[in-house]
Design a protein around this motif. Sequence first.
Motif, PDB file in Angstrom:
ATOM      1  N   ASP A 132      50.148 100.862  75.615  1.00 40.95           N
ATOM      2  CA  ASP A 132      51.236  99.893  75.638  1.00 40.95           C
ATOM      3  C   ASP A 132      52.622 100.535  75.676  1.00 40.95           C
ATOM      4  OD1 ASP A 132      52.669  97.516  75.443  1.00 40.95           O
ATOM      5  OD2 ASP A 132      52.420  97.341  73.281  1.00 40.95           O
ATOM      6  N   LYS A 138      60.151  99.505  78.567  1.00 41.05           N
ATOM      7  CA  LYS A 138      60.992  99.014  77.464  1.00 41.05           C
ATOM      8  C   LYS A 138      61.417 100.217  76.642  1.00 41.05           C
ATOM      9  CE  LYS A 138      59.512  94.261  76.637  1.00 41.05           C
ATOM     10  NZ  LYS A 138      58.817  93.336  75.747  1.00 41.05           N
ATOM     11  N   LYS A 227      48.615  95.949  81.904  1.00 42.94           N
ATOM     12  CA  LYS A 227      50.060  96.000  81.682  1.00 42.94           C
ATOM     13  C   LYS A 227      50.821  96.207  82.991  1.00 42.94           C
ATOM     14  CE  LYS A 227      53.678  97.285  78.715  1.00 42.94           C
ATOM     15  NZ  LYS A 227      54.121  97.783  77.441  1.00 42.94           N
ATOM     16  N   ARG A 241      55.271  88.419  81.170  1.00 37.91           N
ATOM     17  CA  ARG A 241      55.255  89.582  80.260  1.00 37.91           C
ATOM     18  C   ARG A 241      55.233  89.157  78.793  1.00 37.91           C
ATOM     19  NH1 ARG A 241      58.428  95.334  80.876  1.00 37.91           N
ATOM     20  NH2 ARG A 241      57.533  96.277  79.029  1.00 37.91           N
ATOM     21  N   LEU A 244      52.176  89.450  76.568  1.00 40.13           N
ATOM     22  CA  LEU A 244      51.816  90.683  75.851  1.00 40.13           C
ATOM     23  C   LEU A 244      52.186  90.579  74.380  1.00 40.13           C
ATOM     24  CD1 LEU A 244      53.000  93.418  78.410  1.00 40.13           C
ATOM     25  CD2 LEU A 244      50.711  92.492  78.117  1.00 40.13           C
TER      26      LEU A 244
HETATM   27  N1  GLY Z   1      54.933  95.854  74.291  1.00 44.36           N
HETATM   28  C1  GLY Z   1      55.174  94.675  74.996  1.00 44.36           C
HETATM   29  C2  GLY Z   1      55.841  94.900  76.314  1.00 44.36           C
HETATM   30  O1  GLY Z   1      55.948  96.024  76.758  1.00 44.36           O
HETATM   31  O2  GLY Z   1      56.257  93.954  76.917  1.00 44.36           O
END
Ligand code: GLY
Length: 398
Positions: A132, A138, A227, A241, A244
Amino acid sequence: MRADTPIGRVEIGHGIAATAVEAALTRAEARRAILIAEPMTWEVAGKGIGATLAAAGWKVERILLPRGEDAKRLRVIEKTCRTLAKLHVDRAETLVAIGGGALTDAAGFAAATYLRGVPIVNVPTTLVGEIDAALGGKTAVDIPEGKNLVGVFRQPAAFIADTALLRTLPARERRAALGEVVKVGVLGDERLLELVEEHGEAFAAGSDEPIDSGAVAEMVERCAWAKVKVVCADEHDRGLRMTLNLGHTLGHAIEAAAGYKDLLHGEAIAYGLRGAFAISLAMGLTTRERSHRINALLDRLELGLESPGLDQDAVLERMASDKKHTMGKLNWILPTAAGVEIRQDVPPAAVEFGLIAALRFGGEHRPLDSTAEATAGATADATAEATEEATESSAGHS
Ligand code: GLY
């Protein structure tokens, strides 16, 4: 496994870290290797990668950040950028981050802002990082008002997940990370759930057999692909998103109410998952079978079993300041029979039911007890009525 994706190159394998980093630097026409780690990840991973690169003739620079969340401070970013400036790092140079989620968040933020952005290659050293945190762009640091409140979206040039690095991961971190793997399974990956059902307990207990057999690599691959797909569809977290964040609405609030002490992130997410299932049951969104299956899996992984001993109001208060709000409304990710839905219309009675499931079950009140089952049934009926009323009278209030 290796692929070029719209959000950077993705490489997953066993024992690949040093060669994949060297290949990434060669592709970038780098003149040296600038490795960013923290003391522990330097010892278990950075040092070996650095030695391989040095033996191949690379000049290696090492930058050490503080361990864990202490890396995610603006003053650490300033210090890191000053070190980069002193090393005369220019815009064409690529950084390499080696560490867990906190390290790649902080190094990613430094890379995104130094000279308005230099490329970075992420080499996660934890399972949470491999499934992740190090993927998806992010980056963030914390401020006293909250975690991850200052950051940018910026994709790494490459993501290199080497499952051999997970051998040294302590049992508690392995177990906690499986909470996040279960979350990805609940989003709609049946095979992933089966993999955790089959190999999760052994991996959590510290056995390397699931690593050696390739089961962990398959988990990492499935999570990474899930992801990549989601982030490619919604890089900036405005829609898909957000899914997640299943288990994170309650999970983040529980972590915050616990003062970010005593609970690892994945452990908090396990409570959040149990709570999200309780809310979904109460709203009639998921099935009892699905809820039983996931609760039973979390039981076997010994996640979210003990009551965290937190005050319900303290958790509610933390939820009110959650950044998963859009236009003042909290986005709940709720399990269905085989996936999830994003809902803003969760009535307070259902939230309370979820809080009770997350905070009070555990220990003597296991979610699968017949008592709990009866309680859940009765509360679900009452909540279903309350849901109907709340939806009719104040749709969207949460
Ligand atoms: N950990 C959640 C995201 O990357 O959106």
